[in-house]
Design an enzyme around this catalytic site. Structure first.
Site, short mmCIF file in Angstrom:
data_model
loop_
_atom_site.label_atom_id
_atom_site.label_comp_id
_atom_site.label_asym_id
_atom_site.label_seq_id
_atom_site.Cartn_x
_atom_site.Cartn_y
_atom_site.Cartn_z
N LYS A 1 65.00 75.36 -0.92
CA LYS A 1 63.64 75.16 -0.41
C LYS A 1 63.29 73.68 -0.52
O LYS A 1 63.05 73.17 -1.61
CB LYS A 1 62.65 76.01 -1.21
CG LYS A 1 61.20 75.85 -0.79
CD LYS A 1 60.31 76.71 -1.67
CE LYS A 1 58.84 76.49 -1.35
NZ LYS A 1 57.96 77.29 -2.24
N VAL B 1 63.41 76.13 4.36
CA VAL B 1 64.44 76.75 3.53
C VAL B 1 65.78 76.69 4.27
O VAL B 1 65.86 77.01 5.46
CB VAL B 1 64.09 78.21 3.20
CG1 VAL B 1 65.15 78.82 2.29
CG2 VAL B 1 62.72 78.29 2.52
N ASP C 1 49.79 84.37 -4.11
CA ASP C 1 50.19 84.34 -2.70
C ASP C 1 51.20 85.45 -2.41
O ASP C 1 52.25 85.22 -1.81
CB ASP C 1 50.79 82.97 -2.34
CG ASP C 1 50.78 82.72 -0.83
OD1 ASP C 1 50.02 83.39 -0.11
OD2 ASP C 1 51.54 81.85 -0.37
N GLY D 1 58.10 77.28 6.02
CA GLY D 1 56.80 77.59 5.45
C GLY D 1 55.78 76.54 5.83
O GLY D 1 56.03 75.66 6.66
N ILE E 1 66.87 78.63 7.51
CA ILE E 1 66.70 80.08 7.53
C ILE E 1 65.24 80.48 7.38
O ILE E 1 64.92 81.67 7.41
CB ILE E 1 67.54 80.75 6.42
CG1 ILE E 1 67.18 80.18 5.04
CG2 ILE E 1 69.02 80.61 6.71
CD1 ILE E 1 67.89 80.90 3.90
N GLY E 2 64.35 79.50 7.23
CA GLY E 2 62.93 79.81 7.10
C GLY E 2 62.09 78.56 7.06
O GLY E 2 62.54 77.51 6.61
#
Length: 444
Positions: A184, A170, A282, A165, A162-163
């Protein structure tokens, strides 16, 4: 004349061994190897003289049919050869067993490799977890939690992503209990390089509890996987929603103001209610997550720092370009004001709809405030209260991105101002369409 020696090898003979061999009483040597003859063995002194231990039960000759010797041996039944024949068998039997053992071993290894690849991810997880540590709230058996996550993601299959980085991926994991987690996972090639980030995030998240900080459930560290388990956020990250045409429209001005307020409250907690203070370092739109009700949560504490007393807080340059405070380029000293600057950029991004880089590069006090708004979402149709709050967000954001760190407000001040907004008398003196940035920043 009697036939004494007979060699019928390599003749592609088939069928049973001829019974006529029974009448060959003078036969002392026979080679039927490399044919396809079958038993039964003829009843004659010649065949009966051979010990049964010499023979195997496989089809074919060359020592491979019941009742016949090794294919390279044309044996005779004479007593003078009997000692030699026994020596051959004594050496041959261990050799056969040795070969069989090696073949069995190779077969076993291949079978294990096959089933290791094909076995269920639950069993795979059971073995990999041994000797490692997993911590998860309200789950007493970390090993079972680990197995559940591996099962739920099918060993981190890409269809559950779903993601992505810079150094992690993730995944969405729905457990058998019905609970959905965001996992993650540190990318394998980055595990060693990001070991410090992994520890930082665990250290930070185990110290904090806040309604606007993503809920941390646990972590896993094995020699194969490093991952963290979080509460799953249905609407994903703020940046993705802003970049989507449909998502941007659904994020009306009230939702956007509330999101900015949520972020401010989280950062105020980190800076002023944690001891020692925590600097996130961040804050970006991609590190702000939204739940089903568009409530915002600060996430990703991989490069966060604890501001311990009596520490210089010097650091290597870290963060996301476009969100980092300008002083980090030459001072590289971590303070809370670094987060304040990043917050100001995110707040402007929420109002503008995209990263405000184009605004900042052409920023002037003569700029119309309406040009700072997301064109996909008209403001002139909203009520005065909402308009007032949007203008307040812009005003505070401009103060947060001041190039002088000491001139920026604290996140506690920002949170308080957003939680109890005061009326901005802009409509009394200027029409909305004519309002400039200069007019806004001069409002006290």
């Amino acid at each position: 004349m009697e036939l004494r020696e007979l060699n019928l090898s390599h003749n592609e003979l088939v069928g049973p061994i001829p019974s006529s061999f029974q009448s060959m009483v003078g036969l002392i040597s026979l080679d039927l190897s490399y044919n396809s003859l079958e038993g039964p063995i003829p009843e004659s002194n010649f065949f009966q003289a051979a010990p049964l231990e010499w023979f195997t039960h496989n089809k074919g000759l060359c020592g491979q049919v019941h009742g016949l010797p090794l294919c390279h041996q044309s044996w005779s039944a004479s007593k003078g050869d009997e000692e030699k024949q026994h020596k051959i068998i004594i050496l041959g039997v261990p050799l056969i067993f040795g070969i069989l053992f090696i073949l069995f071993l190779i077969s076993g290894i291949c079978t294990l490799l096959y089933y290791k690849k094909k076995r269920s991810t639950v069993n795979d997880a059971s073995e990999e977890f041994d000797g490692h540590f997993f911590s998860i709230w309200r789950v007493s058996d970390g090993k079972e939690a680990y197995k559940e996550i591996i099962r739920a993601t099918e060993n981190f299959d890409e269809k559950y992503q779903i993601g992505i980085g810079a150094c992690s991926i993730v995944y969405k994991a729905t457990l058998s209990s019905g609970v959905t987690l965001a996992i993650k996972k540190i990318q394998e090639e980055e595990v060693q390089l990001n070991e410090e980030a992994f520890r930082n995030e665990i250290q930070a998240l185990t110290k904090i509890r806040h309604r606007n900080i993503v809920r941390f459930y646990g972590f896993c560290s094995t020699n194969k996987f490093n991952f963290l388990a979080y509460e799953y956020m249905e609407r994903g990250c703020l940046g993705t929603n802003l970049r989507s045409e449909q998502g941007a429209v659904e994020l009306d001005w009230i939702k956007r103001v509330n999101i900015v307020r949520d972020i401010a409250q989280a950062l105020s907690y980190l800076h002023h209610d944690c001891h020692p203070s925590i600097v996130h370092r961040d804050i970006t739109s991609n590190n702000i997550l939204l739940d089903e009700e568009y409530k915002a949560y600060v996430a990703d504490f991989g490069i966060s720092r604890l501001l311990k007393p009596n520490s210089s807080h010097w650091s290597l340059l870290a963060g996301t370009y476009g969100y980092m405070a300008p002083e980090l380029a030459y001072v590289m000293r971590v303070t809370e004001k670094c987060d304040v600057y990043s917050f100001g950029i995110v707040a402007l991004e929420v109002i503008h709809g995209t990263h405000p880089g184009d605004l900042l590069s052409n920023l002037s006090l003569s700029m119309l405030v309406k040009d700072m708004l997301d064109s996909r979402l008209p403001l002139h149709n909203t009520d005065q209260v909402t308009t007032n709050q949007v203008l307040l967000v812009i005003l505070i954001a401009m103060q947060c991105i001041d190039t002088v760190p000491q001139a920026r407000p604290t996140m506690q001040e920002v949170s308080q101002r957003l939680s109890s907004p005061k009326y901005l008398p802009t409509s009394d003196n200027y029409s909305y369409q004519a309002l400039t940035l200069n007019h806004l920043v001069n409002i006290v």
